[in-house]
Scaffold this motif. Structure first.
Motif, PDB file in Angstrom:
ATOM      1  N   GLY A  40      10.890   8.192  25.271  1.00  0.00           N
ATOM      2  CA  GLY A  40      10.427   7.412  26.416  1.00  0.00           C
ATOM      3  C   GLY A  40      10.158   8.306  27.606  1.00  0.00           C
ATOM      4  O   GLY A  40       9.125   8.176  28.283  1.00  0.00           O
ATOM      5  N   ALA A  41      11.088   9.234  27.867  1.00  0.00           N
ATOM      6  CA  ALA A  41      10.917  10.136  29.004  1.00  0.00           C
ATOM      7  C   ALA A  41       9.647  10.964  28.841  1.00  0.00           C
ATOM      8  O   ALA A  41       8.855  11.102  29.784  1.00  0.00           O
ATOM      9  CB  ALA A  41      12.129  11.051  29.122  1.00  0.00           C
ATOM     10  N   TYR A  42       9.417  11.505  27.653  1.00  0.00           N
ATOM     11  CA  TYR A  42       8.252  12.358  27.449  1.00  0.00           C
ATOM     12  C   TYR A  42       6.955  11.542  27.546  1.00  0.00           C
ATOM     13  O   TYR A  42       5.949  12.031  28.074  1.00  0.00           O
ATOM     14  CB  TYR A  42       8.341  13.066  26.094  1.00  0.00           C
ATOM     15  CG  TYR A  42       9.162  14.326  26.153  1.00  0.00           C
ATOM     16  CD1 TYR A  42       8.584  15.536  26.465  1.00  0.00           C
ATOM     17  CD2 TYR A  42      10.522  14.303  25.908  1.00  0.00           C
ATOM     18  CE1 TYR A  42       9.326  16.695  26.534  1.00  0.00           C
ATOM     19  CE2 TYR A  42      11.278  15.455  25.978  1.00  0.00           C
ATOM     20  CZ  TYR A  42      10.679  16.654  26.288  1.00  0.00           C
ATOM     21  OH  TYR A  42      11.419  17.788  26.367  1.00  0.00           O
ATOM     22  N   LEU A  43       6.980  10.301  27.039  1.00  0.00           N
ATOM     23  CA  LEU A  43       5.794   9.456  27.147  1.00  0.00           C
ATOM     24  C   LEU A  43       5.495   9.165  28.614  1.00  0.00           C
ATOM     25  O   LEU A  43       4.345   9.258  29.059  1.00  0.00           O
ATOM     26  CB  LEU A  43       6.017   8.142  26.403  1.00  0.00           C
ATOM     27  CG  LEU A  43       5.853   8.193  24.895  1.00  0.00           C
ATOM     28  CD1 LEU A  43       6.230   6.847  24.307  1.00  0.00           C
ATOM     29  CD2 LEU A  43       4.419   8.526  24.557  1.00  0.00           C
ATOM     30  N   THR A  99       9.985  19.790  34.429  1.00  0.00           N
ATOM     31  CA  THR A  99      10.367  18.725  35.352  1.00  0.00           C
ATOM     32  C   THR A  99       9.300  17.644  35.357  1.00  0.00           C
ATOM     33  O   THR A  99       8.208  17.824  34.840  1.00  0.00           O
ATOM     34  CB  THR A  99      10.475  19.271  36.776  1.00  0.00           C
ATOM     35  OG1 THR A  99       9.228  19.893  37.085  1.00  0.00           O
ATOM     36  CG2 THR A  99      11.593  20.253  36.891  1.00  0.00           C
ATOM     37  N   MET A 100       9.663  16.529  35.951  1.00  0.00           N
ATOM     38  CA  MET A 100       8.684  15.459  36.183  1.00  0.00           C
ATOM     39  C   MET A 100       8.674  15.251  37.694  1.00  0.00           C
ATOM     40  O   MET A 100       9.732  15.067  38.289  1.00  0.00           O
ATOM     41  CB  MET A 100       9.145  14.202  35.464  1.00  0.00           C
ATOM     42  CG  MET A 100       8.239  13.019  35.619  1.00  0.00           C
ATOM     43  SD  MET A 100       8.617  11.832  34.324  1.00  0.00           S
ATOM     44  CE  MET A 100       7.793  10.394  34.948  1.00  0.00           C
ATOM     45  N   PRO A 101       7.488  15.332  38.318  1.00  0.00           N
ATOM     46  CA  PRO A 101       7.459  15.166  39.772  1.00  0.00           C
ATOM     47  C   PRO A 101       7.888  13.766  40.165  1.00  0.00           C
ATOM     48  O   PRO A 101       7.779  12.828  39.386  1.00  0.00           O
ATOM     49  CB  PRO A 101       6.000  15.426  40.134  1.00  0.00           C
ATOM     50  CG  PRO A 101       5.269  15.609  38.876  1.00  0.00           C
ATOM     51  CD  PRO A 101       6.186  15.583  37.732  1.00  0.00           C
ATOM     52  N   LYS A 102       8.370  13.643  41.408  1.00  0.00           N
ATOM     53  CA  LYS A 102       8.745  12.307  41.887  1.00  0.00           C
ATOM     54  C   LYS A 102       7.501  11.591  42.386  1.00  0.00           C
ATOM     55  O   LYS A 102       6.580  12.228  42.884  1.00  0.00           O
ATOM     56  CB  LYS A 102       9.758  12.446  43.018  1.00  0.00           C
ATOM     57  CG  LYS A 102      11.091  12.984  42.562  1.00  0.00           C
ATOM     58  CD  LYS A 102      12.140  12.818  43.641  1.00  0.00           C
ATOM     59  CE  LYS A 102      13.511  13.163  43.120  1.00  0.00           C
ATOM     60  NZ  LYS A 102      13.815  14.573  43.128  1.00  0.00           N
ATOM     61  N   LEU A 150      12.690   2.969  28.952  1.00  0.00           N
ATOM     62  CA  LEU A 150      12.609   2.799  30.408  1.00  0.00           C
ATOM     63  C   LEU A 150      13.612   3.718  31.090  1.00  0.00           C
ATOM     64  O   LEU A 150      13.294   4.389  32.085  1.00  0.00           O
ATOM     65  CB  LEU A 150      12.890   1.338  30.761  1.00  0.00           C
ATOM     66  CG  LEU A 150      12.919   1.005  32.241  1.00  0.00           C
ATOM     67  CD1 LEU A 150      11.534   1.157  32.821  1.00  0.00           C
ATOM     68  CD2 LEU A 150      13.432  -0.393  32.475  1.00  0.00           C
ATOM     69  N   GLY A 151      14.828   3.767  30.537  1.00  0.00           N
ATOM     70  CA  GLY A 151      15.842   4.669  31.079  1.00  0.00           C
ATOM     71  C   GLY A 151      15.372   6.112  31.046  1.00  0.00           C
ATOM     72  O   GLY A 151      15.612   6.876  31.974  1.00  0.00           O
ATOM     73  N   GLY A 152      14.675   6.480  29.978  1.00  0.00           N
ATOM     74  CA  GLY A 152      14.176   7.847  29.853  1.00  0.00           C
ATOM     75  C   GLY A 152      13.200   8.182  30.974  1.00  0.00           C
ATOM     76  O   GLY A 152      13.308   9.230  31.602  1.00  0.00           O
ATOM     77  N   VAL A 153      12.249   7.270  31.250  1.00  0.00           N
ATOM     78  CA  VAL A 153      11.275   7.536  32.315  1.00  0.00           C
ATOM     79  C   VAL A 153      11.991   7.663  33.651  1.00  0.00           C
ATOM     80  O   VAL A 153      11.684   8.531  34.469  1.00  0.00           O
ATOM     81  CB  VAL A 153      10.231   6.413  32.390  1.00  0.00           C
ATOM     82  CG1 VAL A 153       9.194   6.770  33.420  1.00  0.00           C
ATOM     83  CG2 VAL A 153       9.581   6.206  31.065  1.00  0.00           C
ATOM     84  N   GLY A 181      15.072  16.045  34.788  1.00  0.00           N
ATOM     85  CA  GLY A 181      14.167  16.916  34.050  1.00  0.00           C
ATOM     86  C   GLY A 181      14.129  16.545  32.577  1.00  0.00           C
ATOM     87  O   GLY A 181      14.931  15.733  32.106  1.00  0.00           O
ATOM     88  N   LEU A 182      13.172  17.137  31.860  1.00  0.00           N
ATOM     89  CA  LEU A 182      12.987  16.778  30.456  1.00  0.00           C
ATOM     90  C   LEU A 182      13.361  17.943  29.549  1.00  0.00           C
ATOM     91  O   LEU A 182      12.951  19.073  29.793  1.00  0.00           O
ATOM     92  CB  LEU A 182      11.517  16.393  30.206  1.00  0.00           C
ATOM     93  CG  LEU A 182      11.106  15.004  30.656  1.00  0.00           C
ATOM     94  CD1 LEU A 182      10.860  15.011  32.145  1.00  0.00           C
ATOM     95  CD2 LEU A 182       9.874  14.561  29.944  1.00  0.00           C
ATOM     96  N   GLY A 183      14.128  17.652  28.522  1.00  0.00           N
ATOM     97  CA  GLY A 183      14.499  18.678  27.557  1.00  0.00           C
ATOM     98  C   GLY A 183      14.859  17.996  26.259  1.00  0.00           C
ATOM     99  O   GLY A 183      15.164  16.803  26.249  1.00  0.00           O
ATOM    100  N   SER A 184      14.824  18.741  25.166  1.00  0.00           N
ATOM    101  CA  SER A 184      15.019  18.054  23.897  1.00  0.00           C
ATOM    102  C   SER A 184      16.490  17.740  23.621  1.00  0.00           C
ATOM    103  O   SER A 184      16.808  17.144  22.612  1.00  0.00           O
ATOM    104  CB  SER A 184      14.425  18.867  22.755  1.00  0.00           C
ATOM    105  OG  SER A 184      14.880  20.185  22.828  1.00  0.00           O
ATOM    106  N   ALA A 185      17.395  18.146  24.515  1.00  0.00           N
ATOM    107  CA  ALA A 185      18.804  17.798  24.298  1.00  0.00           C
ATOM    108  C   ALA A 185      19.228  16.604  25.133  1.00  0.00           C
ATOM    109  O   ALA A 185      20.371  16.179  25.052  1.00  0.00           O
ATOM    110  CB  ALA A 185      19.695  18.995  24.613  1.00  0.00           C
TER     111      ALA A 185
END
Lengths: 361, 521
Positions: free
Chosen positions: B79-82, B318-321, B421-424, B431-435
């Protein structure tokens, strides 16, 4: 005709224990001969294997030793999960605690190998008692979570910097000096036989345990604990017995692991290592005992082969393999074999007959 | 008054635990200056909200379906990566939209496939083999077509086109979309038609694989709605494909706040679809042997992590705010809410302490909104009634003639949607990482064990407790705890953060084996 009858009588003349264990004995002999056979394929005399010369055979022995240790660890999980029906997420603690204790005692305290072994067995008992303390309170998934918690705390303690002088914190314990007579480098064949023997002894002992009255009660607990209680068995003691045997076996596996591996990483105490045991048991077949041994071989060889040929994307393929096993081998390898034995045999005979007919025609 | 006493006597252990924990919290608060504890409290709410989004879905799935979905953390990560993709690379997202619509179009025809697969008069053996052949053919077709399909994306091998670089560019507002790609070596119409055909083939095969074969008398009637839905989805896909550039430019011109909401929506919906697909194809055959669900979800989780690594690469980024929470300069940090709205500051001054608006105010707010929305869904709707009844006694609900299967699929999708949704939400703050999935799953599991595995309010309370404990220990790690009657100042080390939550779980489970609010067996 005469030959057949004489061979049959020879077979019948064998003592009953030998006959009913023919599969176990055959695989034992085959595995014992394996290092020499591989050397022959490579064009080396068996004496080279005996002298522990480097080569494919030594490498295969190393891989096999890892499988044997993993199998002992997995079969101990099968006893509490598959036979007694206790889902534990903290099994790696049994293994990891003894692996670390062995290393620390040999390295930092300079203990003798045999006293360390004695201490490891005691530790196995203590660990089982620790899990047994919570047994009467929590059941089912809650027991799994509580054991997960205990193992997680142990995992964190092992990694902590305060104990770094002993455990090597998150790098792992290394530099354990193993006595020469069982050193995995110079005496690998001996180590191979020790691990093989341990695996077979544990397997036979477990089979004996499962068919003993105590083991039968353990199976009854798995099937319906309330009923076992009502029949007058104090199930707690039976679960404790299974836990203790399982914990001591896992501790022995951990002991060998430290002797064999040059470095003991904190991973062996983590949740991932318990999950490996769970996966192995599921691959082999829950509650079948020999399934755990076969599962360990499949698991380790799969991991090894995929990593060698696919590199980084290996875990994707192993994930696909797990899903495929769930879908197509519904009760694990051994479990499905037991279930479909007749069908598979019938299909096999039909296939053989068809070939025979076509070759005759 | 009397009722209160009775409830007190009945739930003595619960009240004692709550009292002890409250006392501990008050002690922890009194050890800090006001501004410190306010910020720590807000941070705990933030951490708790993310854990809650994962935990609530997990608990709904476990409660109703009895499935321990160990892939839940991985789905959170997906979800976060999408969300990141929609937010940072709208052009890639627009390229993917028609593909998703066309691939999903076959599922709209589910009822038609059911009646078709039931109607088949094929011999037994063929009926068993054909679906697998169909599935393999569909996969082969897709494997051939997809490399030709134009998707403007990042390139993992070039640093200047890697996700890390794009994340940085988007944060600086310097992102310029690369030249859009076109169909290569294939007519666009043929490519699109092949995708639709593969989708039809795959869904027909999947339906024949998972549906039991029923007698002709109970065959469902053909209706026109599925056909209309199919046509509509295909039309939407084709339209988006035709007006790709216009849509991309529209999204790029949009305020990033709106884009972020679109990202949240897209990730939740995709999560819902993924979950529904997973339940109806893979989990459904396993209800008779629950322990293998563990292995299946573990395998899926390993696959998901590796897939994410293959598509988005191994390095963390990272994902910008969104714009609403990223302003700085004039009038920042804001001192009032109105000032914050006017300057869209990233930080807010509360009691002279800097509060990051996104992390410490927005995330808890969304958490509370979701808590309320799902609570209303559970308490006030017919679906919620069925879910609650199903958690209590599944067989009885089935016996009352309710199509539990469909509810199962819906709930699984809902749970996974919440996790996505929590991931986004977590993306811009951690930040995003595979762990990231494994950590949050473990925290969610601990939260659920504390609150009661199948209890929805329990998930909320457990998540809050885990958040509080972690954040207060992190804070005390910085300022230290003076031990009474000595001069020693004890500073909790980082490993104590997970250890403390685990210990809290073990203690609570030993006192109350079903968790704080779990139902007694």
């Amino acid at each position: 005709m005469a030959e057949i009858s004489s061979s049959r009588s020879l077979w019948e003349r064998l003592p009953q224990p030998l006959r009913s264990n023919s599969g176990v004995l055959t695989t034992f002999v085959l595995l014992a001969l394996l290092p020499f056979v591989i050397a022959l394929f490579e064009g080396k005399p068996p004496s080279a294997v005996w002298a522990n010369q480097a080569g494919t055979s030594k490498f295969v022995q190393g891989l096999a030793i890892e499988i044997f240790i993993l199998a002992v660890y997995a079969i101990s999980y099968d006893l509490i999960f598959g036979i007694t029906g206790l889902l534990s997420f903290g099994h790696a603690m049994f293994f990891g605690a003894s692996a670390y204790l062995t290393g620390v005692m040999l390295k930092s305290f300079g203990w003798n190998l045999w006293t360390t072994l004695g201490l490891v067995i005691v530790l196995g008992g203590v660990n089982a008692l620790l899990f047994a303390i919570v047994l009467p309170r929590v059941k089912g998934i809650t027991f799994a979570l509580v054991t997960l918690g205990m193992a997680a705390v142990f995992h964190i303690v092992v990694q902590s910097r305060e104990l770094g002088a002993y455990t090597g914190s998150d790098v792992g314990l290394q530099g354990v000096i193993v006595p020469d007579f069982i050193s995995p480098a110079s005496q690998r064949l001996r180590f191979y036989f020790v691990a093989l023997l341990l695996m077979y002894l544990v397997y036979l002992l477990y089979r004996r345990f499962v068919s003993s009255p105590t083991g039968r009660v353990c199976i009854a607990i798995r099937e319906n604990e309330g009923r076992a209680l009502m029949l007058g068995y104090n199930t707690f003691y039976f679960k404790l017995a299974a836990l203790t045997i399982s914990s001591i076996t896992a501790a022995l596996a951990g002991f060998l692991h430290t002797l064999y591996q040059p470095i003991v990483t904190p991973n062996v105490a983590g949740l991932g290592y318990t999950i490996s045991a769970l996966l192995i048991v599921l691959i082999g077949g829950v509650g079948t005992l020999n399934g755990a041994l076969i599962g360990a071989a499949v698991f380790r060889l799969l991991d090894f082969g995929l990593r060698r040929y696919l590199g980084e994307s290996a875990s994707f393929v192993s994930g696909v393999v797990y899903v495929a096993i769930v879908l197509f081998v519904p009760y694990g390898i051994v479990g499905t074999w037991y279930l479909k034995r007749l069908q598979i045999r019938q299909g096999w005979t039909r296939l053989v007959e068809r070939f025979r007919h076509s070759s005759e025609a | 008054m009397n009722g209160l006493l009775v409830s007190l006597r009945k739930n003595l252990a619960l009240w004692i635990i709550m009292g002890v924990l409250l006392a501990l919290l008050i002690m922890a608060i009194r050890g800090m200056p006001t501004k410190d504890w306010v910020i720590t409290l807000l941070r705990s709410f933030s951490a708790g909200a993310v854990i809650f989004l994962v935990a609530s879905g997990f608990s709904l799935i476990f409660g109703l379906l009895d499935v321990l979905n160990l892939a839940h953390g991985t789905l959170f990560m997906i979800g976060a990566y999408l969300g990141w993709t929609v937010f940072v690379r709208p052009d890639t997202f627009v390229d993917l939209l028609p593909l998703g619509a066309l691939l999903g179009s076959g599922f709209m025809l589910g009822p038609v496939w059911e009646s078709l697969s039931l109607a088949s008069r094929l011999p037994e053996r063929l009926r068993r083999i054909l679906p697998w052949m169909g599935l393999a053919a569909a996969v082969a077709i897709l494997l051939y077509v997809l490399p030709h399909y134009p998707i403007t994306a990042w390139d993992l091998d070039r640093y200047d086109a890697s996700p890390v670089t794009y994340a940085y560019l988007a944060d600086q507002g310097l992102f310029v979309p690369p030249e859009p790609e076109k169909f290569e070596g294939m007519a666009p119409a043929l490519g699109l038609a092949t995708v639709v055909f593969a989708s039809l083939l795959a869904t027909l095969s999947l339906t024949s694989l998972t549906q039991p074969i029923l007698a002709a008398e109970v065959r469902p009637k053909m209706r026109w709605q599925p056909l209309a839905a199919f046509a509509a989805i295909v039309a939407v896909g084709l339209l988006i494909f035709a007006f790709n550039d216009a849509l991309t430019n529209f999204l790029l011109g949009l305020n990033t706040t709106w884009l972020f909401f679109i990202a949240m929506l897209v990730a939740s919906l995709t999560g819902f679809g993924l979950g529904a697909l997973m339940e109806s194809t893979l989990i459904r055959p396993l209800y008779s042997r629950p322990i293998y669900q563990l292995m299946l979800t573990l395998g899926l989780s390993a696959m998901g992590i590796e897939l994410v690594r293959a598509v988005w690469g191994r390095p963390e980024f990272t994902m910008p705010k969104p714009a609403l929470f990223s302003g700085s300069g004039d009038g920042c940090p804001a001192t009032t809410l109105a000032g914050w709205l006017e300057h869209q500051c990233s930080t807010l001054l509360i009691l002279d302490g800097r509060v990051r608006v996104y992390n410490e105010i927005f995330i808890p707010l969304v958490g509370i909104l979701v808590l309320l929305a799902v609570w209303i869904l559970l308490k006030r709707s017919r679906l919620g009634m069925i879910i609650r009844a199903g958690v209590q006694d599944r067989q009885m609900v089935e016996a009352l003639g309710i199509n539990v299967k469909r509810v199962f699929t819906l709930v699984f999708g809902l749970g996974v949607g919440l996790a996505a949704l929590g991931g986004v939400l977590a993306g811009p703050s951690t930040g995003l990482g595979s762990a990231m999935g494994d950590t949050v799953l473990l925290n969610a599991l601990i939260a659920l064990a504390i609150g009661g595995l199948t209890s929805y309010p329990g998930a909320a309370i457990g998540s809050l407790m885990v958040g509080l404990l972690q954040q207060f220990i992190i804070k005390y790690g910085a300022i230290g705890i003076p031990i009474p009657f000595t001069d020693i100042v004890f500073k909790p080390t980082p490993p104590l953060v997970p250890a403390s939550t685990v210990l809290l779980m073990v203690i609570i489970l030993l006192v109350m084996p079903n968790g704080l609010l779990g139902k007694k067996e």
